[in-house]
Design a protein around this motif. Structure first.
Motif, short mmCIF file in Angstrom:
data_model
loop_
_atom_site.label_atom_id
_atom_site.label_comp_id
_atom_site.label_asym_id
_atom_site.label_seq_id
_atom_site.Cartn_x
_atom_site.Cartn_y
_atom_site.Cartn_z
N LEU A 15 -4.41 5.19 10.94
CA LEU A 15 -4.57 4.00 10.11
C LEU A 15 -5.40 4.29 8.87
N TRP A 16 -6.69 4.58 9.04
CA TRP A 16 -7.56 4.81 7.89
C TRP A 16 -7.38 6.19 7.30
N THR A 17 -6.86 7.12 8.07
CA THR A 17 -6.52 8.42 7.50
C THR A 17 -5.50 8.26 6.38
N ASN A 18 -4.45 7.48 6.64
CA ASN A 18 -3.42 7.26 5.63
C ASN A 18 -3.95 6.46 4.44
N VAL A 19 -4.84 5.51 4.71
CA VAL A 19 -5.42 4.71 3.62
C VAL A 19 -6.25 5.61 2.70
N ILE A 20 -7.06 6.48 3.29
CA ILE A 20 -7.91 7.38 2.50
C ILE A 20 -7.05 8.36 1.69
N LEU A 21 -6.02 8.91 2.33
CA LEU A 21 -5.12 9.82 1.62
C LEU A 21 -4.45 9.11 0.45
N ALA A 22 -3.96 7.90 0.70
CA ALA A 22 -3.29 7.13 -0.36
C ALA A 22 -4.27 6.82 -1.50
N ALA A 23 -5.50 6.46 -1.16
CA ALA A 23 -6.49 6.13 -2.18
C ALA A 23 -6.79 7.34 -3.06
N ASN A 24 -6.89 8.52 -2.44
CA ASN A 24 -7.15 9.74 -3.21
C ASN A 24 -5.99 10.07 -4.15
N VAL A 25 -4.76 9.95 -3.65
CA VAL A 25 -3.60 10.27 -4.47
C VAL A 25 -3.45 9.26 -5.61
N ILE A 26 -3.61 7.97 -5.30
CA ILE A 26 -3.47 6.93 -6.33
C ILE A 26 -4.54 7.10 -7.41
N ALA A 27 -5.78 7.36 -6.99
CA ALA A 27 -6.86 7.54 -7.96
C ALA A 27 -6.59 8.75 -8.85
N PHE A 28 -6.08 9.84 -8.26
CA PHE A 28 -5.78 11.03 -9.05
C PHE A 28 -4.68 10.75 -10.06
N MET A 29 -3.60 10.12 -9.62
CA MET A 29 -2.49 9.82 -10.51
C MET A 29 -2.92 8.87 -11.62
N ALA A 30 -3.76 7.90 -11.27
CA ALA A 30 -4.18 6.89 -12.25
C ALA A 30 -5.01 7.51 -13.36
N HIS A 31 -6.00 8.33 -13.00
CA HIS A 31 -6.85 8.86 -14.06
C HIS A 31 -6.16 9.98 -14.84
N ILE A 32 -5.10 10.58 -14.25
CA ILE A 32 -4.31 11.55 -15.01
C ILE A 32 -3.41 10.82 -16.02
N VAL A 33 -2.78 9.73 -15.57
CA VAL A 33 -1.87 8.99 -16.45
C VAL A 33 -2.63 8.35 -17.61
N ILE A 34 -3.77 7.74 -17.29
CA ILE A 34 -4.56 7.09 -18.34
C ILE A 34 -5.10 8.13 -19.32
N GLY A 35 -5.59 9.25 -18.78
CA GLY A 35 -5.94 10.40 -19.61
C GLY A 35 -7.02 10.18 -20.64
N THR A 36 -7.99 9.34 -20.37
CA THR A 36 -9.07 9.13 -21.32
C THR A 36 -10.05 10.30 -21.28
N GLU A 37 -10.81 10.46 -22.33
CA GLU A 37 -11.81 11.53 -22.38
C GLU A 37 -12.93 11.24 -21.38
N ASN A 38 -13.37 12.29 -20.71
CA ASN A 38 -14.40 12.15 -19.67
C ASN A 38 -13.98 11.16 -18.59
N ARG A 39 -12.69 11.22 -18.23
CA ARG A 39 -12.13 10.22 -17.32
C ARG A 39 -12.81 10.20 -15.96
N LEU A 40 -13.20 11.38 -15.43
CA LEU A 40 -13.84 11.40 -14.11
C LEU A 40 -15.18 10.68 -14.14
N ILE A 41 -15.91 10.84 -15.23
CA ILE A 41 -17.19 10.14 -15.35
C ILE A 41 -16.97 8.64 -15.45
N LEU A 42 -15.95 8.24 -16.20
CA LEU A 42 -15.66 6.81 -16.34
C LEU A 42 -15.19 6.21 -15.03
#
Length: 237
Positions: free
Chosen positions: A17-44
């Motif tokens: 249950l929560w394993t899949n939620v955590i995996l999905a959250a990590n993948v979604i967060a990675f895709m989101a900050h890559i697509v948005i592509g702002t400078e210093n995105r990880l800090i933001l």
């Protein structure tokens, strides 16, 4: 009794249950900050940055566990969560698994905040917490598990190997990993599972007695006595 418990553990289907939620959250967060592509995105997006945490952005103690520098970083940590998560969810239940992961993520950032000035992201500290929880479970139930010593030896070698790799690389936050391991181990010891073999009639059953429940009961037992001992603030004239 030992063989019965081992067979019971092996036949328990994996829980994700929560394993899949955590995996999905990590993948979604990675895709989101890559697509948005702002400078210093990880800090933001919530990387562990000491001066920002000191200014009150305490959510940065948790959010780094869902952010990753690159695809390889993401895949390695997702593989570790995928490998450990279902096993731990099956042993202690989904709620306890989530608590262990969250607490380990926070203790990772806390010790890193105290000991490391560099910004940091990644779920590896929380994963170290899952390893710590598994170590506590194996040690606590070493008399009930046939392969407890083997599991503890494997865990010790894994921790030692990762620490050596961390010492060889300046990019690895070893303090964060240590904080996650200690946090995961401690909260796992506190909330269990803590199984005991109890005889009930002709059967031997396993009952869960986590220290957190016992501490809570002790507190409720002593609370009335503490109230009675408290001096009165009423002034007498």
């Amino acid at each position: 009794m030992h063989s019965q418990y081992s067979r019971l553990s092996q036949e328990t289907p994996p829980v994700r249950l929560w394993t899949n939620v955590i995996l999905a959250a990590n993948v979604i967060a990675f895709m989101a900050h890559i697509v948005i592509g702002t400078e210093n995105r990880l800090i933001l997006w919530g990387a562990k940055v000491n001066n920002l945490i000191a200014k009150g952005q305490i959510w940065r103690l948790l959010t780094p566990a869902f952010l990753h520098v690159n695809l390889i970083h993401l895949l390695l940590n997702c593989y570790s969560v995928h490998s450990l998560g279902p096993h731990l969810e099956s042993l202690g239940g989904s709620k306890r698994f989530l608590v262990v992961f969250a607490v380990a993520a926070v203790t990772t950032s806390c010790l890193s905040f105290l000991m490391c000035k560099s910004p940091a992201v990644g779920a590896s500290g929380a994963i170290c917490g899952l390893i710590g929880a598994l170590a506590v479970y194996s040690f606590r139930h070493r008399k009930l598990l046939n392969k407890a010593q083997e599991n503890l030896g494997r865990i010790s070698r894994t921790v030692a190997f990762n620490m050596v790799l961390g010492l060889m690389s300046h990019e690895v936050d070893n303090w964060g990993h240590l904080g996650g391991f200690v946090g995961g181990a401690f909260v796992s010891w506190l909330i269990g599972p803590a199984l005991r073999a109890v005889c009930k009639g002709t059967k031997v059953v396993l009952e869960d007695h986590p220290p957190a429940i016992q501490l809570w009961r002790c507190w409720l037992r002593w609370l009335p006595r503490l109230s009675l001992r408290r001096p009165s603030n009423n002034n007498q004239y």
